[in-house]
Design an enzyme around this catalytic site. Structure first.
Site, mmCIF file in Angstrom:
data_model
loop_
_atom_site.group_PDB
_atom_site.id
_atom_site.type_symbol
_atom_site.label_atom_id
_atom_site.label_comp_id
_atom_site.label_asym_id
_atom_site.label_seq_id
_atom_site.Cartn_x
_atom_site.Cartn_y
_atom_site.Cartn_z
ATOM 1 N N GLU A 29 3.580 -12.151 -1.692
ATOM 2 C CA GLU A 29 2.459 -11.623 -2.454
ATOM 3 C C GLU A 29 2.988 -11.044 -3.759
ATOM 4 O O GLU A 29 3.956 -10.281 -3.743
ATOM 5 C CB GLU A 29 1.709 -10.541 -1.673
ATOM 6 C CG GLU A 29 0.439 -10.115 -2.368
ATOM 7 C CD GLU A 29 -0.388 -9.116 -1.566
ATOM 8 O OE1 GLU A 29 -1.421 -8.656 -2.074
ATOM 9 O OE2 GLU A 29 -0.013 -8.779 -0.432
ATOM 10 N N GLY A 52 5.910 -1.083 -0.673
ATOM 11 C CA GLY A 52 6.035 -0.234 0.498
ATOM 12 C C GLY A 52 6.108 -1.054 1.769
ATOM 13 O O GLY A 52 6.918 -0.800 2.650
ATOM 14 N N ALA A 53 5.261 -2.076 1.847
ATOM 15 C CA ALA A 53 5.235 -2.941 3.024
ATOM 16 C C ALA A 53 4.351 -4.132 2.699
ATOM 17 O O ALA A 53 3.638 -4.152 1.692
ATOM 18 C CB ALA A 53 4.704 -2.195 4.244
ATOM 19 N N MET A 54 4.413 -5.154 3.584
ATOM 20 C CA MET A 54 3.669 -6.384 3.343
ATOM 21 C C MET A 54 3.071 -6.887 4.641
ATOM 22 O O MET A 54 3.766 -6.994 5.649
ATOM 23 C CB MET A 54 4.604 -7.431 2.736
ATOM 24 C CG MET A 54 3.947 -8.762 2.467
ATOM 25 S SD MET A 54 2.551 -8.586 1.327
ATOM 26 C CE MET A 54 1.476 -9.859 1.940
ATOM 27 N N GLU A 55 1.772 -7.235 4.600
ATOM 28 C CA GLU A 55 0.998 -7.521 5.805
ATOM 29 C C GLU A 55 1.073 -8.957 6.271
ATOM 30 O O GLU A 55 0.137 -9.457 6.900
ATOM 31 C CB GLU A 55 -0.472 -7.144 5.572
ATOM 32 C CG GLU A 55 -1.236 -8.062 4.615
ATOM 33 C CD GLU A 55 -1.257 -7.591 3.172
ATOM 34 O OE1 GLU A 55 -2.140 -8.014 2.418
ATOM 35 O OE2 GLU A 55 -0.378 -6.781 2.804
ATOM 36 N N GLU A 84 -0.930 -1.606 7.101
ATOM 37 C CA GLU A 84 -0.541 -3.016 7.177
ATOM 38 C C GLU A 84 -1.129 -3.679 8.420
ATOM 39 O O GLU A 84 -1.507 -4.851 8.376
ATOM 40 C CB GLU A 84 0.986 -3.149 7.159
ATOM 41 C CG GLU A 84 1.670 -2.512 5.955
ATOM 42 C CD GLU A 84 1.107 -2.973 4.616
ATOM 43 O OE1 GLU A 84 0.609 -4.113 4.517
ATOM 44 O OE2 GLU A 84 1.155 -2.180 3.655
ATOM 45 N N HIS A 105 -4.716 -4.608 7.824
ATOM 46 C CA HIS A 105 -4.852 -5.802 6.994
ATOM 47 C C HIS A 105 -5.024 -7.073 7.838
ATOM 48 O O HIS A 105 -5.498 -8.089 7.318
ATOM 49 C CB HIS A 105 -3.612 -5.970 6.117
ATOM 50 C CG HIS A 105 -3.759 -5.414 4.739
ATOM 51 N ND1 HIS A 105 -4.862 -5.652 3.944
ATOM 52 C CD2 HIS A 105 -2.923 -4.654 3.985
ATOM 53 C CE1 HIS A 105 -4.697 -5.046 2.780
ATOM 54 N NE2 HIS A 105 -3.538 -4.439 2.776
ATOM 55 N N GLU A 138 -7.438 -4.453 -0.479
ATOM 56 C CA GLU A 138 -6.656 -3.224 -0.607
ATOM 57 C C GLU A 138 -7.519 -1.971 -0.603
ATOM 58 O O GLU A 138 -7.204 -0.983 0.060
ATOM 59 C CB GLU A 138 -5.775 -3.278 -1.860
ATOM 60 C CG GLU A 138 -4.727 -4.372 -1.837
ATOM 61 C CD GLU A 138 -3.750 -4.257 -0.673
ATOM 62 O OE1 GLU A 138 -3.723 -3.217 0.017
ATOM 63 O OE2 GLU A 138 -3.011 -5.238 -0.431
#
Length: 900
Positions: free
Chosen positions: A132, A272-275, A309, A312, A331
């Site tokens: 992303e 921070g993080a990815m879903e 996450e 999501h 988001e």
């Protein structure tokens, strides 16, 4: 015939516009990826089942790709005609008609050379991906856009000794050994997803695993993968994940839809993080937490981000964005959901209020500033040059406030009905913000939202923060009180004329003695309740309340019911009533902030450099708060926290950052001195926090104890008393948890006490092997109060420290961003040296990682508001960066907008 013509990539930074959206000319139904993983040369075989989109005009297939070595292109097993043009693989002469055809593309890439941390890259010997927004094109040629959703099957092959763990999205369907010490794993994700949700991880990792039984009786495997040595720090993340799964089932009826759910942590990560579907990749900062190395805030952040996450999975994955202009569709909605999750997990009403206050502080400090600057954009932007620049607080936090207003207008039950309809209509689709708003309104046809929906959607299209001015007029004879509300929105780049917004204003009225008053509007037969929501829809409206024997004290915008600036000129008496009696915790806190802000701004706007004594009435009111046994410790801590320097700067037309710092520090020092006896009492009552628990109650006690110690150390540094600095140093040495230890260290550093250097050295020696703790160590020094310009040389010195590297985003953010973004008085130097340092680091980072560089570039968004000589120096630094020939489009877009 195969055309291997190579053309130069596009050099112009083309603007992408929402109005130009067109559906994709082709659909990709199935994707089979085979990876032969090698750090220097990874081979990627991509087999796709493609068909024409009958709704789009016939045209060549143009696939996105970046930094790929193309080896082979086959259509239905035969050589294909293609060319590389403007960074795209263009295929023409494809099979006609609507029947699917097979497209095979074989490429190679170099993960160990990928410092952008986008696409496929290596970190400490492990493969990771970040796709992303547009990273998948760095892995293989593809229609890399969110509205192309495919079913993926992924085979990973690698050396078994070097990469024993092979992970991808979905369910593991096959694994085994190969020749030459290699092995493979085959993964299948049964749910259609866009390419930005693809993920793979391969390396030497260990996992904390737990099986759970969902409400439907199905068993699921939860796993958190980390590097060996970090496993004991994953229990909180796992419990947060379990709590998030249960919460989503209970609150929204949404279930885990895969056989397993995996989280992997890495220290080299831009976000921070990815879903990614079923395989979330996290920054270690939001996974690893132990009593010895993580603060209470770290524990809270882990819970929040794990929840975000996971949520999501439905609001982002099962239903995704049609295009990147709709980014807030996933988001903003998911931030709202994680905020609600954290509030529910907090437990008590006061703990929920603390969470709400913290979220609003972030919004008002950062997002309001964005709305007032050159990067101001609507929640649904109209154009961009680099989509990575639009992962902003406007998209996330303001987007969440837009969802919260919908929730307010339809109620809790109505919002759940709207969410149910949203999933019923759009599961498995790529949709728009309008589709979401329509579903909430259609599920509640009799609501204010349904009636006002076209106007409400201006929140998606208009940038800027509305200002609501409130004035009240009491008629003693008629015993009525008339509230007059006006709304205005200042011009923003590209938007000069604004139309009135739909603004829900939750309110109550208090008697002078603090009692809540019944609310009856003129024309109503009886009082409705003690609290109600007015809906402001025009530039000016009046609301008249009847049967009021005395002039009321208004409590407006309770719970921060809309993301607006509220202008109301309440006197000290009214603020005192609200601070002491308001039943709404948010407005009780807000009264303290407004009072402190008024004191600070009056001093800032006075033509004097003398310190202004703090009004005794203000001190007395704060003393009452600190002594009130019914209030949570966390709430007391927030009431006694002054408005930030950045927030104060937003209230001024012309900003002198050093003057703001000096005046705020003076007020802080006066509070430390005037309330010293109370601070000592608080320390005695709260310093022994017992066995460590990261719950809201215990965290609040530690926060207030930390505040007391900071105030006592500050006052002792002024007077030369050694007792409290000594207590702080002792706690740095022997605290049983990181929160207490770091609060003590921070007290010494922020007071600039001589013991600070010794404490910092000892802290580093204790935690030199803990990367996340060292980030705190770097940031604390970068954000220390400046004494005669000494912080910039200190930051330069720390950049030479063996533990510092510019290549790691967390480390760069801790030191460089800490200085430029979180230490205004030290950064904004009259000699301009801070700006020159900023320019140097923007350019250095841009060569390594444009996404991180673009974030740093935004430190000078508000340069036009600066007083001289800061303003001239800031412009010179911006022009210096703008003059560089090889700037990334990420950074160039930010700099050009700042200078426009």
């Amino acid at each position: 015939m195969t055309d291997n013509t190579l053309l130069a990539p596009e050099t112009a930074d083309a603007t992408v516009r929402r109005e130009d959206y067109a559906p994709p000319p082709f659909w990709i139904d199935d994707v089979a990826l085979t990876f032969d993983l090698d750090p220097a040369k990874t081979r990627v075989l991509n087999r796709m089942r493609v068909r024409r989109n009958p709704a789009a005009p016939e045209q060549p297939l143009r696939l996105d790709g970046e930094d790929l070595n193309l080896a082979r292109v086959l259509v239905n097993g035969q050589g294909a005609s293609f060319k590389l043009e403007d960074g795209k693989l263009v295929l023409s002469n494809l099979p006609e008609g609507q029947e699917p055809f097979e497209l095979e593309i074989f490429t190679t890439c170099q993960p160990d050379k990928n410092t952008l941390l986008s696409g496929l890259y290596t970190s400490q010997g492990t493969f990771f991906t970040q796709c992303e927004a547009e990273g998948f094109r760095r892995i293989t040629y593809f229609l890399d856009r969110p509205d192309v959703m495919s079913v993926y099957t992924v085979t990973l092959r690698a050396d078994k000794a070097a990469y024993p763990v092979l992970l991808s999205n979905g369910n593991l369907i096959e694994q085994g050994d190969l020749e030459d010490g290699r092995h493979y794993a085959k993964w299948h994700d049964p749910f259609r997803k866009p390419s930005y949700l693809f993920a793979l991880v391969a390396g030497k990792l260990v996992a904390r695993s737990q099986k759970i039984i969902a409400r439907d009786g199905k068993e699921h495997l939860l796993q958190i993968y980390v590097r060996p040595g970090d496993l004991e720090k994953t229990e909180h993340a796992l419990q947060s994940l379990i709590a998030a799964i249960a919460w989503d089932e209970t609150r929204f009826g949404l279930h885990l839809d895969l056989e397993r759910f995996m989280i992997v942590a890495t220290s080299d990560f831009n976000m921070g993080a990815m879903e990614n579907k079923g395989l979330n990749i996290f920054n270690t900062k939001f996974v690893l937490a132990s009593q010895a190395t993580a603060t209470d805030q770290d524990f809270a952040n882990v819970e929040s981000v794990v929840g975000h996450e996971y949520f999501h999975n439905w609001t982002g994955n099962r239903i995704t964005c049609r295009d990147w202009f709709q980014l807030s569709l996933k988001e903003g909605l998911t931030v709202f959901r994680d905020q609600e999750f954290s509030m529910d997990m907090a437990g008590s009403d006061s703990a929920r209020a603390v969470k709400r206050i913290e979220d609003v502080r972030l919004l008002r400090t950062v997002q309001f500033a964005e709305d007032a600057g050159p990067m101001a954009h609507p929640v649904r932007p109209d154009s961009y040059k680099e989509i990575n620049n639009f992962y902003t607080v406007t998209i996330y936090e303001k987007g969440a406030e837009v969802v919260r207003m919908m929730h307010t207008l339809v109620g809790e039950a109505g919002f759940r009905k709207g969410m149910d309809l949203y999933f019923e209509r759009h599961d498995g689709q790529a949709v728009t913000c309008d589709d979401f708003a329509q579903a909430i309104a259609d599920a509640n046809p009799d609501s204010e939202l349904a009636r006002l929906l076209p106007q409400f959607k201006r929140w998606y299209s208009q940038a800027g923060t509305p200002r609501v001015q409130a004035t009240g007029l009491y008629d003693e004879t008629a015993q009525t009180w008339t509230l007059r509300l006006t709304q205005t929105i200042p011009p923003t780049p590209g938007q000069a004329d604004k139309q009135p917004m739909v603004i829900p204003i939750k309110l109550g009225l208090l008697a002078p003695g603090g009692q809540a008053l019944p609310l009856q509007l003129q024309g109503e037969t009886e009082a409705a309740a003690l609290e109600r929501t007015l809906v402001l829809t025009q530039a000016e409206q009046t609301f008249t309340f009847v049967n009021l024997a005395q002039p009321p004290v208004p409590s407006l915008l309770r719970g921060f019911s809309a993301p607006v600036v509220l202008d109301q000129q309440l006197d000290g008496t009214a603020l005192e009533v609200l601070l002491e009696h308001d039943s709404d915790p948010f407005n009780r806190w807000e009264a303290s902030q407004q009072w402190a802000q008024r004191i600070l701004l009056q001093t800032l706007q006075a033509d004097t450099t003398d310190a202004t004594p703090v009004p005794e009435r203000f001190i007395a009111a704060l003393r009452k708060v600190l002594q009130d046994p019914t209030l949570d410790a966390a709430f007391k801590n927030l009431v006694l926290t002054l408005p930030s320097e950045s927030y104060l700067a937003e209230q001024l037309e012309c900003v002198d950052p050093q003057r703001i710092h000096a005046i705020r520090q003076n007020l802080q020092a006066q509070l430390a001195q005037a309330l010293q006896d109370i601070w000592q009492l608080i320390w005695q009552e709260h310093s022994d926090t017992g066995a460590y628990q990261p719950d809201a109650f215990s965290s609040g006690r530690r926060a207030l104890a930390g505040k007391a110690l900071a105030m006592l150390t500050l006052e002792a540094t002024r007077t030369g008393d050694a007792i409290w600095p000594g207590k702080a140093y002792q706690r740095c040495k022997d605290a049983s948890n990181m929160t207490d230890r770091f609060n003590a260290l921070s007290a010494l550093v922020q007071a600039r006490h001589p013991l600070a250097e010794q404490a910092l050295a000892r802290f580093h020696q204790m935690f030199k092997g803990e990367a996340l703790v060292l980030d705190k160590w770097f940031q604390l020094q970068a954000t220390a109060p400046d004494l005669d310009g000494d912080i910039l040389p200190k930051v330069r010195q720390l950049m030479q420290h063996p533990d510092f590297t510019l290549k790691n985003p967390n480390r760069a953010r801790s030191l460089i961003f800490g200085y430029t973004n979180a230490n205004p008085a030290a950064f904004h130097r009259t000699d301009g040296a801070g700006y020159q340092f900023w320019a140097d680091q923007v350019m250095a980072l841009d060569a390594l990682n444009p996404q991180v560089a673009a974030r740093l570039a935004r430190a000078l968004d508000a340069w036009r508001k600066l007083a001289e000589p800061y303003k001239a120096h800031a412009e010179a630094a911006l022009q210096r960066v703008a003059a560089q020939d090889k700037l990334s489009k990420d950074v160039r877009e930010i700099i050009e907008k700042a200078l426009a």
